[in-house]
Motif scaffolding. Structure first.
Motif, mmCIF file in Angstrom:
data_model
loop_
_atom_site.group_PDB
_atom_site.id
_atom_site.type_symbol
_atom_site.label_atom_id
_atom_site.label_comp_id
_atom_site.label_asym_id
_atom_site.label_seq_id
_atom_site.Cartn_x
_atom_site.Cartn_y
_atom_site.Cartn_z
ATOM 1 N N GLU A 106 -25.918 4.677 9.213
ATOM 2 C CA GLU A 106 -24.470 4.665 9.437
ATOM 3 C C GLU A 106 -23.847 6.016 9.080
ATOM 4 O OE1 GLU A 106 -22.019 2.115 7.055
ATOM 5 O OE2 GLU A 106 -20.349 2.250 8.451
ATOM 6 N N GLY A 118 -7.598 -6.948 4.373
ATOM 7 C CA GLY A 118 -6.418 -6.787 5.213
ATOM 8 C C GLY A 118 -6.779 -6.308 6.610
ATOM 9 N N MET A 119 -7.522 -5.236 6.670
ATOM 10 C CA MET A 119 -7.829 -4.584 7.944
ATOM 11 C C MET A 119 -8.450 -5.526 8.973
ATOM 12 S SD MET A 119 -7.551 -1.778 9.406
ATOM 13 C CE MET A 119 -7.923 -0.105 9.351
ATOM 14 N N THR A 120 -9.302 -6.437 8.476
ATOM 15 C CA THR A 120 -10.000 -7.335 9.402
ATOM 16 C C THR A 120 -9.302 -8.695 9.488
ATOM 17 O OG1 THR A 120 -11.517 -7.686 7.560
ATOM 18 C CG2 THR A 120 -12.266 -6.245 9.330
ATOM 19 N N ILE A 128 -18.833 -4.347 -0.454
ATOM 20 C CA ILE A 128 -19.811 -3.439 0.163
ATOM 21 C C ILE A 128 -20.051 -2.202 -0.702
ATOM 22 C CG2 ILE A 128 -18.056 -2.292 1.615
ATOM 23 C CD1 ILE A 128 -20.201 -2.340 3.894
ATOM 24 N N ILE A 140 -7.605 -9.452 -0.643
ATOM 25 C CA ILE A 140 -8.004 -9.980 0.669
ATOM 26 C C ILE A 140 -8.514 -8.821 1.531
ATOM 27 C CG2 ILE A 140 -5.779 -9.661 1.902
ATOM 28 C CD1 ILE A 140 -7.611 -13.008 1.921
ATOM 29 N N SER A 197 -6.002 0.194 3.125
ATOM 30 C CA SER A 197 -5.780 1.111 2.017
ATOM 31 C C SER A 197 -6.434 2.464 2.280
ATOM 32 C CB SER A 197 -6.348 0.507 0.739
ATOM 33 O OG SER A 197 -7.535 -0.204 1.040
ATOM 34 N N GLY A 224 -10.022 -0.110 -1.036
ATOM 35 C CA GLY A 224 -9.525 -1.486 -1.060
ATOM 36 C C GLY A 224 -10.403 -2.325 -1.970
ATOM 37 N N ASP A 225 -9.965 -3.544 -2.290
ATOM 38 C CA ASP A 225 -10.768 -4.382 -3.192
ATOM 39 C C ASP A 225 -12.097 -4.767 -2.550
ATOM 40 O OD1 ASP A 225 -8.298 -5.690 -1.967
ATOM 41 O OD2 ASP A 225 -9.563 -7.466 -2.194
ATOM 42 N N GLY A 226 -12.090 -4.970 -1.229
ATOM 43 C CA GLY A 226 -13.351 -5.278 -0.541
ATOM 44 C C GLY A 226 -14.225 -4.042 -0.457
ATOM 45 N N ASP A 227 -13.614 -2.958 -0.066
ATOM 46 C CA ASP A 227 -14.305 -1.675 0.068
ATOM 47 C C ASP A 227 -14.990 -1.291 -1.238
ATOM 48 O OD1 ASP A 227 -14.489 0.650 1.987
ATOM 49 O OD2 ASP A 227 -13.517 1.704 0.341
ATOM 50 N N ASN A 256 -5.313 -5.945 -2.882
ATOM 51 C CA ASN A 256 -4.456 -6.982 -2.304
ATOM 52 C C ASN A 256 -5.181 -8.326 -2.223
ATOM 53 O OD1 ASN A 256 -6.201 -6.511 -0.227
ATOM 54 N ND2 ASN A 256 -4.684 -5.706 1.218
ATOM 55 N N HIS A 292 0.813 -1.223 0.000
ATOM 56 C CA HIS A 292 0.000 0.000 0.000
ATOM 57 C C HIS A 292 0.846 1.274 0.000
ATOM 58 C CE1 HIS A 292 -3.355 -2.562 0.214
ATOM 59 N NE2 HIS A 292 -3.914 -2.204 1.364
ATOM 60 N N HIS A 302 -17.236 2.327 5.417
ATOM 61 C CA HIS A 302 -16.810 1.188 4.610
ATOM 62 C C HIS A 302 -17.639 1.078 3.320
ATOM 63 C CE1 HIS A 302 -14.846 -2.458 3.653
ATOM 64 N NE2 HIS A 302 -15.688 -3.313 4.212
ATOM 65 N N ILE A 360 -13.134 2.410 4.207
ATOM 66 C CA ILE A 360 -12.527 1.840 5.411
ATOM 67 C C ILE A 360 -11.723 0.607 5.006
ATOM 68 C CG2 ILE A 360 -12.991 0.659 7.615
ATOM 69 C CD1 ILE A 360 -13.523 3.654 7.840
HETATM 70 C C1 LIG Z 1 -20.194 -1.485 7.590
HETATM 71 C C2 LIG Z 1 -18.905 -2.134 7.938
HETATM 72 N N1 LIG Z 1 -18.781 -3.469 7.811
HETATM 73 C C3 LIG Z 1 -17.620 -4.072 8.121
HETATM 74 C C4 LIG Z 1 -16.540 -3.334 8.538
HETATM 75 C C5 LIG Z 1 -15.268 -4.041 8.907
HETATM 76 N N2 LIG Z 1 -14.215 -3.859 7.897
HETATM 77 C C6 LIG Z 1 -13.281 -2.892 8.038
HETATM 78 S S1 LIG Z 1 -12.183 -2.883 6.785
HETATM 79 C C7 LIG Z 1 -12.909 -4.222 6.051
HETATM 80 C C8 LIG Z 1 -12.360 -4.846 4.801
HETATM 81 C C9 LIG Z 1 -11.194 -4.139 4.253
HETATM 82 O O1 LIG Z 1 -10.713 -4.822 3.148
HETATM 83 P P1 LIG Z 1 -10.322 -4.071 1.822
HETATM 84 O O2 LIG Z 1 -11.383 -3.102 1.445
HETATM 85 O O3 LIG Z 1 -10.006 -5.093 0.792
HETATM 86 O O4 LIG Z 1 -9.057 -3.183 2.230
HETATM 87 P P2 LIG Z 1 -7.635 -3.592 2.854
HETATM 88 O O5 LIG Z 1 -7.778 -3.510 4.332
HETATM 89 O O6 LIG Z 1 -7.302 -4.974 2.397
HETATM 90 O O7 LIG Z 1 -6.715 -2.562 2.325
HETATM 91 C C10 LIG Z 1 -14.011 -4.649 6.786
HETATM 92 C C11 LIG Z 1 -14.843 -5.806 6.414
HETATM 93 C C12 LIG Z 1 -16.728 -1.941 8.666
HETATM 94 N N3 LIG Z 1 -15.743 -1.126 9.083
HETATM 95 N N4 LIG Z 1 -17.896 -1.383 8.356
#
Ligand SMILES: Cc1ncc(C[n+]2csc(CCOP(=O)(O)OP(=O)(O)O)c2C)c(N)n1
Lengths: 273, 382
Positions: B94, A128-130, A102, A126, A55, A95-98, A124, A25, A71, A52
């Motif tokens: 939220e 990462g943060m969680t 969601i 995955i 990243s 992030g890829d999850g962000d 990445n 990152h 997030h 969130i």
């Molecule tokens: C509404 C909500 N759901 C779940 C979370 C918990 N959460 C924080 S970061 C994250 C995933 C982060 O993954 P990614 O977006 O891929 O970024 P990375 O940390 O890998 O850079 C989750 C599930 C949250 N903060 N808010």
């Protein structure tokens, strides 16, 4: 050698940052800031928005207007900024999850509107943060804390998703190819419309270690070895491309941009056209 | 800024329309929303009116995005609004908490319909009174206003913007399907008669700006994006600089300050209307469209010689504890009429501190509480 000037965009008082040793990152953030510097845009008119995740902490280290949101929601916050003040340059770091779990719905709609925003995904593959749950980018058969027997889902190709949704500048780089990312950021910032960069990052802590790549270096070597430039890829047979990541400017097109279109709405409403 | 044309002629306006007129008069120039009955007229009218004034309207992909977009727009210094109803209000929670914690002014309208879930889209309810207070997680303050006439909807929309700017907090304007859809003849004030409050801006040189500096007051001055202040905003616990912090004393100070700024402002925020309560032996507590039935019931009961009065909270949150306490110490019975199963009755009971007995007239079937139902209860308790 030219003087290093992009450091001025860092909030050095916030260092050290939270990212683990070997994480990609920081490399990508450095590439972004070099790209900002090269673009010669006025930094006081640049806003960086994130969601969130690891990243999404990036704007907190950058001495620009920054918005660390909720997030998945960076894009709709950024949409409000850009639509309200089209003269501002808006960049989203996600992030890829962000971005694609969601925030997936916001991603396709921002792309569809061709809103003039630059999005850089720190991908990445995955969460990462969680601490290592699978994301929509986790490859099939990979191990993750929530896929202890191997992952059964197919990952997105974020670039194809962005193109399908209507993005007009779509590129991919990696932490290994940081110079490429810098140039892509410069081009994305200059592009009028929705620009997306899939920046492949590495998470040795939560992805690598579980998937037979112990260090960031090993993972970056894998980026080097699996990346194929889009121009070369065009001449390669499909079977040879299996398991490769295609990098470079994948799609560039022109289409009407949202805030310009909305200006036409204003003109019509005010009876000027 | 373009002024709206001076209006002095009486017009037949719908509650939702009055809300739009109020928002525009207050200086709102950005709206993001997602269609939902019974609030959609607000979005439709904003789509029509905002571009005429150089403002912006956008229909987002959902209510989560709408809430996010108005916060983003507000951060550029533009007054922003969204409007919704139950299911959409749930989705906004939220980011509503985000606006509260990061102290970003904005106004959220909730035209209440019957819940839970999809419930009855076209029928009135007052079932979100507690969600408005506690819907988002964590300790946070809330300002919520609730009109009961079309004219008041205009006024309270202006007030909602003014309070949100002054206290740097989201303000919720509650309505119900009846208030939102009913039409009344109203004369709107001329633009120059309307008091407009704008958020305080930074007064220090750019390099010295601390976005959450509370040394000069409980409401820190707010920069806009794009002005060179390097304004960092995060929903993480943050210090005066706006940076994430894990220091217990910084976090405690922040959460207490955002409550205190509203608590200290209570005198200017909390408003009630009293109808014939001076000599009342029985009190009625009702708000929104239910207060209209309650006022009628009070008059009918008075004509029958019963000494009854109405207390109508205009501000729902912070809750008008003092007014309730005062009335409770005078009356033998306090009747709470509301279109829910006693959400505000619980608050009234708390504020009354045992000074009187509380009775309820509750409905949750999407039908208005009639004056007769309230009158019947009054006669029952005499
Ligand atoms: C509404 C909500 N759901 C779940 C979370 C918990 N959460 C924080 S970061 C994250 C995933 C982060 O993954 P990614 O977006 O891929 O970024 P990375 O940390 O890998 O850079 C989750 C599930 C949250 N903060 N808010």
């Amino acid at each position: 050698m030219a003087a290093v000037t992009w450091h001025r965009h860092l909030r050095v008082e916030r260092m050290p940052q939270i990212w683990c040793a070997g994480c990609g990152h920081g490399t990508i953030l450095g590439a972004i800031l070099r790209g900002v510097e090269k673009s010669e845009i006025d930094p006081s008119k640049l806003v960086i928005v994130s969601g969130i995740g690891c990243s999404s902490r990036a704007p907190g280290y950058v001495a620009l207007d920054g918005l660390h949101t909720t997030h998945g929601r960076a894009l709709p916050f950024a949409t409000g900024i850009k639509v309200a003040r089209p003269d501002l340059t808006v960049m989203v770091i996600s992030g890829d999850g962000d971005l694609s779990a969601i925030g997936g719905n916001h991603f396709i709609h921002a792309a569809r509107r061709n809103l003039d925003i630059t999005v850089v995904c720190f991908n990445n593959s995955i969460y990462g943060m969680t601490s290592g749950q699978y994301s929509p980018l986790t490859p099939r058969d990979a191990m993750a804390t929530t896929a202890p027997y191997g992952h059964i889902e197919r990952p997105f190709d974020l670039c194809q998703l962005a193109i399908g949704a209507g993005a007009t500048y779509v590129a991919r780089g990696t932490a290994y190819h940081a110079g490429l990312v810098t140039n892509q950021v410069t081009r994305a910032l200059k592009h009028k419309g929705f620009a997306f960069i899939d920046a492949i990052s590495q998470c040795p802590t939560y992805y690598g270690r579980r998937n037979r790549m112990k260090t960031g270096v090993e993972m970056m070597k894998a980026q080097r070895d699996t990346a194929v430039n889009v121009k070369r890829a065009a001449k390669m047979p499909a079977e040879e491309l299996a398991g490769k990541i295609i990098i470079g400017d994948i799609h560039v097109s022109q289409a009407s941009e949202y805030t310009e279109e909305y200006q036409r709405v204003i003109d019509r409403a005010q009876g000027r056209t | 800024m373009t002024l709206i044309p001076v209006k002095t002629k009486a017009r037949l306006l719908q509650g939702n329309e009055a809300c739009v007129e109020g928002a525009i008069a207050a200086g709102c120039r950005f709206f993001a929303g997602y269609p939902i009955t019974p609030s959609s007229e607000i979005a439709e009218l904003m789509a029509e009116k905002l571009p005429r004034l150089g403002g912006k309207f956008i229909q987002m992909e959902d209510e989560i995005a709408s809430m996010a977009a108005i916060i983003g727009a507000s951060l550029t210094g533009v007054k922003s609004l969204t409007a919704t109803s139950g299911p959409g209000f749930s989705l906004k929670q939220e980011n509503l908490g985000y606006a509260s914690y990061t102290e970003i002014p904005c106004v959220v309208v909730n035209v209440q319909r019957v819940g839970p879930s999809t419930g009855q889209p076209t029928a009135p309810a007052q079932g979100d009174m507690m969600q408005v207070r506690w819907g988002t997680h964590g300790d946070h303050p809330v300002i919520a206003l609730y009109p009961s006439t079309v004219r008041e909807t205009f006024e309270l929309t202006v007030d909602a913007f003014n309070l949100s700017e002054r206290f740097r907090t989201p303000v919720i304007l509650l309505m119900d399907e009846v208030v939102g859809h009913m039409r009344e003849k109203v004369e709107l004030p001329a633009q120059e008669e309307i008091l407009i409050v704008n958020r305080p801006g930074p007064t220090v040189p750019r390099g010295e700006y601390l976005p959450y500096d509370d040394t000069r007051g409980l409401v820190p001055p707010m920069a806009a994006f794009g002005e060179g202040y390097c304004f960092h905003v995060t929903g993480l616990a943050h210090n005066r600089r706006g940076y994430p912090t894990t220091k217990p004393q910084d976090i405690d100070a922040l959460i207490r300050r955002i409550h205190q700024k509203i608590e200290v402002g209570r005198g200017d925020i909390v408003r009630v209307e009293q109808l014939l309560t001076e000599d009342a032996e029985i009190g009625v507590f009702a708000y929104g469209s239910t207060a209209r039935s309650a006022a009628r019931a009070v008059r009918l009961a008075r004509s029958r010689g019963i000494k009854v009065g109405l207390l109508r909270p205009i501000t729902i949150w912070p809750f008008p504890d003092e007014a309730v306490k005062t009335l409770a110490s005078r009356v033998r019975r306090l009747i709470v009429a509301e279109m829910n199963l006693g959400q505000m009755a619980g608050e009234v009971t708390r504020a009354a501190e045992g000074r009187t007995a509380i009775e309820g007239v509750f409905r949750v079937d999407g039908e208005l509480i009639t004056p007769e139902e309230i009158l019947k209860k009054i006669e029952e308790v005499v």
